[in-house]
Scaffold this motif. Structure first.
Motif, short mmCIF file in Angstrom:
data_model
loop_
_atom_site.label_atom_id
_atom_site.label_comp_id
_atom_site.label_asym_id
_atom_site.label_seq_id
_atom_site.Cartn_x
_atom_site.Cartn_y
_atom_site.Cartn_z
N PRO A 106 -22.11 -33.07 72.25
CA PRO A 106 -20.43 -32.65 72.72
C PRO A 106 -19.62 -33.10 72.05
N ASN A 130 -38.25 -9.25 78.01
CA ASN A 130 -39.46 -8.73 78.85
C ASN A 130 -40.41 -9.77 79.13
N PRO A 176 -19.46 -30.15 68.16
CA PRO A 176 -20.10 -28.55 68.14
C PRO A 176 -20.29 -27.85 67.05
N SER A 177 -19.71 -28.31 66.16
CA SER A 177 -19.72 -27.42 64.77
C SER A 177 -21.16 -27.91 64.04
N ASP A 200 -25.17 -28.10 73.80
CA ASP A 200 -25.38 -26.56 73.48
C ASP A 200 -26.87 -26.53 72.61
N LYS A 213 -29.17 -23.43 70.76
CA LYS A 213 -29.25 -22.54 70.14
C LYS A 213 -30.58 -22.05 69.92
N SER A 254 -25.86 -23.75 77.52
CA SER A 254 -25.18 -25.19 77.56
C SER A 254 -25.83 -25.96 78.72
N ARG A 286 -33.23 -19.08 67.87
CA ARG A 286 -33.21 -17.67 67.25
C ARG A 286 -34.55 -17.39 66.52
N GLY A 318 -33.76 -11.66 64.59
CA GLY A 318 -32.79 -10.90 64.94
C GLY A 318 -32.23 -11.14 66.29
N HIS A 319 -33.01 -11.96 67.11
CA HIS A 319 -32.72 -12.12 68.52
C HIS A 319 -32.18 -13.53 68.89
N GLY A 320 -31.22 -13.82 69.34
CA GLY A 320 -30.90 -15.44 69.77
C GLY A 320 -30.04 -15.49 71.01
N ASP A 321 -29.86 -16.66 71.44
CA ASP A 321 -28.91 -17.02 72.50
C ASP A 321 -28.56 -18.48 72.51
N PHE A 322 -27.46 -18.79 73.01
CA PHE A 322 -27.14 -20.11 73.60
C PHE A 322 -27.37 -20.75 74.88
N TYR A 352 -26.59 -29.01 69.58
CA TYR A 352 -25.24 -29.54 69.24
C TYR A 352 -24.87 -30.53 70.24
#
Lengths: 152, 275
Positions: A56, A42, A59-60, A87, A89, A100, A91, A94-98, A54
């Motif tokens: 390159p 919104n 990535p872990s 990458d 991330k 790159s 959060r 309860g909302h989140g996204d990645f 993260y």
């Protein structure tokens, strides 16, 4: 005499010994930073959201962790030697996204990013220190070569 | 003769060392992205209803819900090494270099069972970064239920208790990006293991009593109050046809929106399509 070859090597390392002091040094450099802006669908900014970066080559495991600003922004300076996808991330509740972010062709940026400026030494001082270092080698070499010159 | 060697050694060893010493050692972190991208490992697929499926929770209408069973029937679960990374908010299809089928037949799991995500399958797969997941929830042809999703439990409020069974038979297909959660999932190294997760956000249906009333989660959830009004003798058993007839059009629309939005990968959103 067999151990004399250590002498020039030892001289080389002498200037590298850290000197303990209490002065303050503030440097600056120009870098290519990556800034992200996180928001809900919104348009509301994700304030104080958790950010994980993260690299390159791994990535872990997180390379960097942080928190977004009040307007959902977060900036970091990637290691310019690590080309590839960085990458990120984000959060919160309860909302989140990645996302790159590609980092490539960074040799020039790498060079400029390495060079800290505004430190404790002027250019003249650096030249003088380098000249003294070189003169140290020449003097050492001449010292060992003096008998040969005397004989001739 | 020895002294001449010392002279030469001093110049040829010392000066390069000095020059090297003047440069900062920042080139020691070379990129190494391909070492793990050979060989194969194991992908475990789990289904997670989170704490809402396993523990007592309060709805947006202050009903206390205990779910005894949350049956979900999964099918056609596929993991992808997508490139570019799939964005469910913008993309319509997953573009992938590698695709691995994790489940190719309908399997019903109970998300309320136990105290952790339910293991669905285990698959050998090429090493790499699995950053997209697609799956379906389907109407099972056999087993304990014939609905794609069944919520069975008890709701309590102000001394009233309602046993309910909601048969939510809406087959759906989900396409999702990378798992978003406390840890990173989907990075599979040779001879290693990783986990991928289908996550179901049940609070999208019931709301969350711990969130503010004007929070999106409560604004968009139908809650349990409208369903409680349909109960007879402290019992409610309803399917989507019944709910469509008995709920207001606004409440039913909100319920269907919540059902479609159940599927996630951790906190990551998915693109949902009706089957």
């Amino acid at each position: 005499m067999r151990c004399l070859w250590f002498l020039p090597v030892a001289i080389v390392f002498l200037p590298a010994v850290p000197v303990f002091a209490h002065s303050t040094v503030i440097e600056h450099r120009q870098t290519n930073a990556i800034e992200i802006r996180a928001m809900y669908d919104n348009g509301e900014p994700m304030t104080e959201a958790q950010v994980t970066v993260y690299a390159p080559d791994n990535p872990s495991d997180p390379w960097l962790k942080g928190i977004t600003t009040e307007d959902g922004r977060f900036a970091f300076v990637p290691n310019p030697d690590m080309e590839g996808e960085w990458d990120v991330k984000v959060r919160k509740a309860g909302h989140g996204d990645f996302i790159s972010v590609p980092v490539e062709g960074s040799q020039q940026a790498a060079q400029s990013g390495k060079n800290w400026q505004g430190g404790g030494y002027t250019t003249l001082q650096k030249i003088l220190m380098a000249a003294l270092g070189v003169w140290g080698f020449i003097g050492t070499a001449l010292f060992f070569a003096r008998n040969r010159f005397h004989q001739t | 003769m020895v002294k001449k060697e010392l002279f030469v050694t001093g110049l040829f060893v010392g000066i390069p060392l000095l020059i090297a010493g003047c440069d900062t050692a920042t080139n020691n972190e070379a990129t190494n992205t391909t070492d793990s991208e050979t060989g194969s490992g194991t992908i475990s697929l789990v289904a997670n209803g989170e704490a809402f499926a396993r523990e007592e929770f309060a709805t947006k209408n202050d009903w206390t819900i205990n779910l005894d069973h949350v049956y979900v029937t999964l099918d056609q679960v596929k993991a992808y090494q997508s490139d570019p990374a799939f964005d469910p908010d913008q993309d319509q299809e997953i573009t992938a270099e590698q695709e691995v089928t994790l489940l190719n037949e309908a399997k019903t799991v109970d998300l309320a069972k136990g105290n952790k995500p339910i293991k669905v399958s285990e698959t050998q797969a090429p090493a790499g970064e699995y950053n997209a997941l697609a799956w379906q929830i389907v109407s099972p042809e056999q087993g304990k239920t014939d609905s794609a999703m069944v919520l069975e439990g008890t709701a309590q409020k102000d001394g009233e208790s309602i046993d309910f069974v909601l048969n939510l038979d809406q087959p759906l297909s989900y396409q999702c990006g990378e798992y978003v959660g406390d840890v990173r999932k989907g990075i599979l190294e040779a001879d290693g293991e990783t986990e991928l997760e289908t996550t179901f956000h049940l609070d999208h249906i019931f709301g969350d009593g711990e969130a503010e009333p004007d929070d999106d989660i409560n604004q968009n959830a139908v809650g349990f109050e409208p369903m409680a009004e349909l109960a007879m003798n402290n019992r409610l058993e309803a399917d989507l046809n019944t709910l469509e007839q008995e709920l207001s059009s606004q409440e039913y629309e909100r319920l269907m929106g919540a059902i479609k939005g159940l599927g996630h990968v951790g906190e990551g959103h998915c693109l949902e399509t009706e089957i």
